[in-house]
Write an enzyme that holds these catalytic residues in place. Structure first.
Site, PDB file in Angstrom:
ATOM      1  N   ASP A 159      20.258  17.593  37.943  1.00 24.57           N
ATOM      2  CA  ASP A 159      21.437  17.500  37.694  1.00 24.57           C
ATOM      3  C   ASP A 159      21.912  18.993  38.486  1.00 24.57           C
ATOM      4  O   ASP A 159      23.456  18.794  38.894  1.00 24.57           O
ATOM      5  CB  ASP A 159      22.625  17.504  36.333  1.00 24.57           C
ATOM      6  CG  ASP A 159      21.514  15.601  36.124  1.00 24.57           C
ATOM      7  OD1 ASP A 159      21.096  14.760  36.597  1.00 24.57           O
ATOM      8  OD2 ASP A 159      21.197  16.386  34.646  1.00 24.57           O
ATOM      9  N   HIS A 187      22.096  13.429  30.521  1.00 22.61           N
ATOM     10  CA  HIS A 187      21.584  13.207  32.177  1.00 22.61           C
ATOM     11  C   HIS A 187      21.704  11.377  32.696  1.00 22.61           C
ATOM     12  O   HIS A 187      20.678  10.618  32.188  1.00 22.61           O
ATOM     13  CB  HIS A 187      20.329  13.303  32.146  1.00 22.61           C
ATOM     14  CG  HIS A 187      19.309  12.599  33.390  1.00 22.61           C
ATOM     15  ND1 HIS A 187      19.596  13.747  34.590  1.00 22.61           N
ATOM     16  CD2 HIS A 187      18.651  12.403  33.401  1.00 22.61           C
ATOM     17  CE1 HIS A 187      18.853  13.065  35.347  1.00 22.61           C
ATOM     18  NE2 HIS A 187      18.036  12.028  34.161  1.00 22.61           N
TER      19      HIS A 187
HETATM   20  N1  LIG Z   1      15.662  14.695  33.007  1.00 24.45           N
HETATM   21  C1  LIG Z   1      15.429  13.401  34.044  1.00 24.45           C
HETATM   22  O1  LIG Z   1      15.777  14.707  35.205  1.00 24.45           O
HETATM   23  C2  LIG Z   1      14.826  13.148  35.096  1.00 24.45           C
HETATM   24  C3  LIG Z   1      13.901  12.051  34.117  1.00 24.45           C
HETATM   25  N2  LIG Z   1      13.280  10.702  34.487  1.00 24.45           N
HETATM   26  C4  LIG Z   1      12.579   9.946  33.518  1.00 24.45           C
HETATM   27  O2  LIG Z   1      11.277  10.327  33.103  1.00 24.45           O
HETATM   28  C5  LIG Z   1      10.064   9.417  33.265  1.00 24.45           C
HETATM   29  C6  LIG Z   1       9.004   9.711  33.109  1.00 24.45           C
HETATM   30  O3  LIG Z   1       9.163   9.291  35.433  1.00 24.45           O
HETATM   31  P1  LIG Z   1       7.927   9.676  35.954  1.00 24.45           P
HETATM   32  O4  LIG Z   1       6.787   9.845  36.103  1.00 24.45           O
HETATM   33  O5  LIG Z   1       8.302   8.700  37.409  1.00 24.45           O
HETATM   34  O6  LIG Z   1       7.560   7.215  35.378  1.00 24.45           O
HETATM   35  P2  LIG Z   1       5.820   6.981  35.550  1.00 24.45           P
HETATM   36  O7  LIG Z   1       5.891   5.390  34.982  1.00 24.45           O
HETATM   37  O8  LIG Z   1       5.637   6.991  36.873  1.00 24.45           O
HETATM   38  O9  LIG Z   1       4.871   7.457  34.713  1.00 24.45           O
HETATM   39  C7  LIG Z   1       5.164   7.176  32.833  1.00 24.45           C
HETATM   40  C8  LIG Z   1       3.728   7.299  32.776  1.00 24.45           C
HETATM   41  O10 LIG Z   1       4.359   7.403  30.931  1.00 24.45           O
HETATM   42  C9  LIG Z   1       3.323   7.025  30.226  1.00 24.45           C
HETATM   43  N3  LIG Z   1       3.415   6.522  29.550  1.00 24.45           N
HETATM   44  C10 LIG Z   1       4.639   4.989  28.962  1.00 24.45           C
HETATM   45  N4  LIG Z   1       4.745   5.177  27.442  1.00 24.45           N
HETATM   46  C11 LIG Z   1       4.117   6.319  26.518  1.00 24.45           C
HETATM   47  C12 LIG Z   1       4.104   6.792  25.620  1.00 24.45           C
HETATM   48  N5  LIG Z   1       4.283   6.232  24.557  1.00 24.45           N
HETATM   49  N6  LIG Z   1       3.041   8.298  25.257  1.00 24.45           N
HETATM   50  C13 LIG Z   1       2.953   8.758  26.909  1.00 24.45           C
HETATM   51  N7  LIG Z   1       2.723   8.046  28.013  1.00 24.45           N
HETATM   52  C14 LIG Z   1       3.228   7.043  27.611  1.00 24.45           C
HETATM   53  C15 LIG Z   1       2.684   5.602  31.585  1.00 24.45           C
HETATM   54  O11 LIG Z   1       2.110   4.702  30.903  1.00 24.45           O
HETATM   55  C16 LIG Z   1       3.211   6.367  32.808  1.00 24.45           C
HETATM   56  O12 LIG Z   1       2.157   6.850  32.940  1.00 24.45           O
HETATM   57  C17 LIG Z   1      11.310   8.146  33.711  1.00 24.45           C
HETATM   58  O13 LIG Z   1      11.950   7.888  31.868  1.00 24.45           O
HETATM   59  C18 LIG Z   1      11.889   8.401  34.179  1.00 24.45           C
HETATM   60  O14 LIG Z   1      13.622   7.878  34.535  1.00 24.45           O
HETATM   61  C19 LIG Z   1      12.912  10.810  35.776  1.00 24.45           C
HETATM   62  C20 LIG Z   1      13.500  12.046  37.152  1.00 24.45           C
HETATM   63  C21 LIG Z   1      14.523  12.835  36.022  1.00 24.45           C
HETATM   64  O1  LIG Z   2      17.757   8.212  37.792  1.00 26.19           O
HETATM   65  C1  LIG Z   2      16.703   8.081  37.449  1.00 26.19           C
HETATM   66  O2  LIG Z   2      16.234   6.455  36.915  1.00 26.19           O
HETATM   67  C2  LIG Z   2      15.616   8.866  37.548  1.00 26.19           C
HETATM   68  C3  LIG Z   2      16.538   9.770  37.022  1.00 26.19           C
HETATM   69  O3  LIG Z   2      16.548  10.172  35.868  1.00 26.19           O
HETATM   70  C4  LIG Z   2      17.124  11.066  37.661  1.00 26.19           C
HETATM   71  O4  LIG Z   2      16.917  11.284  39.338  1.00 26.19           O
HETATM   72  O5  LIG Z   2      17.878  12.156  37.959  1.00 26.19           O
END
Ligand SMILES: NC(=O)C1=CN([C@@H]2O[C@H](COP(=O)(O)OP(=O)(O)OC[C@H]3O[C@@H](n4cnc5c(N)ncnc54)[C@H](O)[C@@H]3O)[C@@H](O)[C@H]2O)C=CC1
Ligand SMILES: O=C([O-])CC(=O)C(=O)O
Length: 325
Positions: A159, A187
């Site tokens: 952000d 967030h």
């Molecule tokens: N804080 C931030 O700024 C942001 C946060 N996010 C969040 O990050 C997370 C991951 O996003 P992506 O990589 O795109 O998702 P993705 O769905 O591509 O990958 C998530 C992975 O986590 C695994 N997973 C699920 N439960 C698990 C557990 N208990 N232990 C270990 N692994 C587990 C899944 O099998 C999958 O491989 C989401 O919650 C998303 O909303 C995404 C963008 C920004």
């Molecule tokens: O909005 C979402 O689901 C993923 C996220 O946290 C971001 O891009 O900031």
């Protein structure tokens, strides 16, 4: 030769990890002279995919990578780690309410908090990326009795970086010309990107943009950026999230050089945010520690926004209170 450090990444078969792991492996986070052992965690159903990612890490022949572990056992993944990036989380499924999502993730992060507490290096630094990141960090900390809650943080650096780029574009400057910008709170869409203290090439940002742009454009654009990326890409932000995770950990480990950065950390009463939530503050990092930037004057517009995002965090907390120790 410098001893390798162990770095855990959860959700290692997912899309953020597909960028993050390779950035860490090439030395972007801990330095080009710091060897790493990568300890990659995912759920059993994703282990086959994780195998493919590990094959690709091998195929890069990274000079800094001294070992790779792929596992679905949190205790094995966190054994001896100095850095833990908690990216894996349960995505929202059809018909799932926000409270269900909070509960499902709370269970994951309580297990991982316990495993970190018993297995990680006592000086471990933890970054929670998986959403809802702030509340997941709160759960992790409350299940990790051997760790100081200050060791467990959540990511608002994406952000922060988004806000830098928006302000840079508006003022015809570069993001590196901007200082003292910050994200307060959660967030989520309730976050408050605050430019009231920011400078662009040393000039007050508020003298370069009008308040209408701040309220109608800047703040909502940053708040809604995640949703805009999902709409455009058909998938949530991944490379930018990974890049911001690298920025967060690099600055925490190696210092921010006097720059203000945003980190979601346990609230300590600063700026009227009572203890009990993980809230994004402006911080300066040095010597492996972070310190909240203190004593900023807060105008009434900012106060309202800071309290609204605090309120949302307290509602998230209430939805998972039973899982807090
Ligand atoms: N804080 C931030 O700024 C942001 C946060 N996010 C969040 O990050 C997370 C991951 O996003 P992506 O990589 O795109 O998702 P993705 O769905 O591509 O990958 C998530 C992975 O986590 C695994 N997973 C699920 N439960 C698990 C557990 N208990 N232990 C270990 N692994 C587990 C899944 O099998 C999958 O491989 C989401 O919650 C998303 O909303 C995404 C963008 C920004
Ligand atoms: O909005 C979402 O689901 C993923 C996220 O946290 C971001 O891009 O900031």
């Amino acid at each position: 030769m410098t001893q390798p450090v162990r770095v855990a990444i959860t959700g290692a078969a997912g899309q953020i990890a597909y960028s993050l792991i390779f950035r860490i492996a090439s030395g972007d986070m801990l330095g080009k002279d710091q060897p790493v052992i990568l300890q990659l965690l995912d759920i059993p159903d994703s282990l086959e995919k994780l195998k493919g990612t590990i094959m690709e890490i091998d195929d890069c022949a990274f000079p800094l990578v001294q070992g790779i572990i792929g596992t679905s056992d949190a205790e094995e993944a966190f054994e001896g780690v100095k850095y833990a990036m908690l990216v894996g989380a349960r995505p929202r499924g059809p018909g799932m309410e926000r409270a269900d999502l909070l509960q499902a993730n709370a269970k994951i992060f309580s297990v991982q908090g316990k495993a970190l507490s018993s297995k990680a290096d006592s000086d471990v630094r933890v970054l929670v990326v998986g959403n809802p990141a702030n509340t997941n960090a709160l759960i992790t900390a409350s299940n990790a009795p051997k760790l100081d809650p200050k060791q467990i943080t959540a990511m608002t650096r994406l952000d922060h970086n988004r806000a830098l780029s928006q302000l840079a574009a508006k003022t015809g400057a570069h993001s590196t010309d901007i200082e003292k910008l910050m994200i307060w709170g959660n967030h989520s869409a309730s976050q408050y990107p605050d430019l009231t203290h920011a400078t662009v090439k040393g000039k007050a940002a508020s003298s370069l943009v009008d308040q209408e742009w701040v309220e109608k454009d800047f703040i909502p654009t940053v708040q809604q950026r995640g949703a805009a990326i999902i709409k455009a890409r058909g998938a949530s932000s991944a490379a930018s999230a990974a890049s911001s995770a690298v920025d967060h950990m690099r600055d925490w480990a190696k210092g921010s050089d006097g720059q203000w950065v945003s980190m979601a950390i346990p609230s300590d009463g600063s700026y009227g945010i009572k203890p009990g939530v993980v809230y994004s503050y402006p911080v300066v990092t040095k010597g492996g520690q972070y310190e909240i930037v203190k004593d900023l004057p807060i105008d009434s517009f900012s106060r309202g926004k800071m309290d609204a995002t605090d309120q949302e965090l307290r509602e998230e907390r209430a939805a998972i209170e039973d899982l807090l120790k």
